[in-house]
Design an enzyme around this catalytic site. Structure first.
Site, mmCIF file in Angstrom:
data_model
loop_
_atom_site.group_PDB
_atom_site.id
_atom_site.type_symbol
_atom_site.label_atom_id
_atom_site.label_comp_id
_atom_site.label_asym_id
_atom_site.label_seq_id
_atom_site.Cartn_x
_atom_site.Cartn_y
_atom_site.Cartn_z
ATOM 1 N N HIS A 19 0.837 -1.197 0.000
ATOM 2 C CA HIS A 19 0.000 0.000 0.000
ATOM 3 C C HIS A 19 0.878 1.256 0.000
ATOM 4 O O HIS A 19 0.685 2.160 -0.819
ATOM 5 C CB HIS A 19 -0.915 -0.018 1.225
ATOM 6 C CG HIS A 19 -1.807 1.166 1.322
ATOM 7 N ND1 HIS A 19 -3.055 1.197 0.760
ATOM 8 C CD2 HIS A 19 -1.630 2.374 1.904
ATOM 9 C CE1 HIS A 19 -3.609 2.367 0.995
ATOM 10 N NE2 HIS A 19 -2.765 3.108 1.686
ATOM 11 N N GLU A 20 1.837 1.294 0.899
ATOM 12 C CA GLU A 20 2.719 2.466 0.988
ATOM 13 C C GLU A 20 3.626 2.567 -0.236
ATOM 14 O O GLU A 20 3.960 3.662 -0.665
ATOM 15 C CB GLU A 20 3.541 2.419 2.273
ATOM 16 C CG GLU A 20 2.712 2.491 3.537
ATOM 17 C CD GLU A 20 1.771 3.679 3.600
ATOM 18 O OE1 GLU A 20 2.107 4.761 3.058
ATOM 19 O OE2 GLU A 20 0.687 3.528 4.181
ATOM 20 N N HIS A 23 1.800 4.611 -2.791
ATOM 21 C CA HIS A 23 1.928 6.058 -2.564
ATOM 22 C C HIS A 23 3.313 6.543 -2.987
ATOM 23 O O HIS A 23 3.460 7.569 -3.653
ATOM 24 C CB HIS A 23 1.720 6.399 -1.085
ATOM 25 C CG HIS A 23 0.323 6.219 -0.602
ATOM 26 N ND1 HIS A 23 -0.762 6.842 -1.167
ATOM 27 C CD2 HIS A 23 -0.165 5.496 0.437
ATOM 28 C CE1 HIS A 23 -1.858 6.507 -0.502
ATOM 29 N NE2 HIS A 23 -1.521 5.677 0.467
#
Length: 192
Positions: A19-20, A23
């Site tokens: 997920h990170e 980003h």
């Protein structure tokens, strides 16, 4: 008891990492410089600085974050520089925010693809029956395949659970297949 907890934390860490990473990578593509890429919160246990970014694993591995340069609008003392979070337009910031959920969804597809390629199959419609159960007394046997419930096809165990869970009567009409021969049974529904 300890192994499932450790496995859960590890699985959560993998999900947070991807997920990170979404980003982080979309931010870099959008022209925003990452300041910190962290798996977990709190004090960094393992960290490395590379090209202006701190990569770290922290003491509390439940979560994570990516911090970009200039992403704090309340910091009035800092001059805006190229590559800061607010130096790019709103569409790039939206893409950056969407990168995490996008990578989480992609991770789900990758995991399902790997599972299917390595031979995993969802639970099928072959039933295991205890000889002392009401289903056994109604005629269901170990190894029978339930192919229909109340006229609806049941190709998987999930579909059997759905059909029995939403059945309106106390019994269901099931079509079972035993040794290649189909037959109809009235099976009781036990509700807890």
């Amino acid at each position: 008891m300890f192994l499932p907890i450790l496995a859960g934390i590890l699985l959560l860490g993998v999900c947070v990492f991807f997920h990170e990473l979404g980003h982080f990578l979309i931010g870099k593509l959008a022209g925003v410089r990452p300041r910190v890429f962290s798996i977990g919160y709190g004090r960094g246990l393992l960290f490395k600085r590379r090209k202006g970014t701190i990569y770290q694993i922290t003491a509390i591995p439940l979560g994570g974050y990516v911090q970009f340069y200039g992403d704090d609008p309340s910091d009035q003392t800092r001059k805006m520089r190229k590559g800061d979070f607010f130096s790019v337009g709103p569409w790039r910031r939206i893409a950056l925010a969407f990168g995490g959920p996008l990578f989480s969804i992609l991770l789900g597809f990758v995991i399902v693809f790997i599972l299917l390629q390595t031979g995993y199959r969802p639970m099928d419609n072959i039933i295991r029956v205890d000889q002392k159960s009401a289903l056994y007394k109604a005629g269901l046997r170990d190894g029978d395949r339930i192919v229909q419930i109340d006229g609806s096809n049941t190709p998987s165990f999930d579909r059997i659970v759905y059909e029995t869970g939403f059945a309106k009567a106390e019994t269901i009409e099931a079509v079972i297949e035993r040794a290649g021969v189909r037959q109809q049974l009235q099976l009781p529904i036990t509700r807890s």
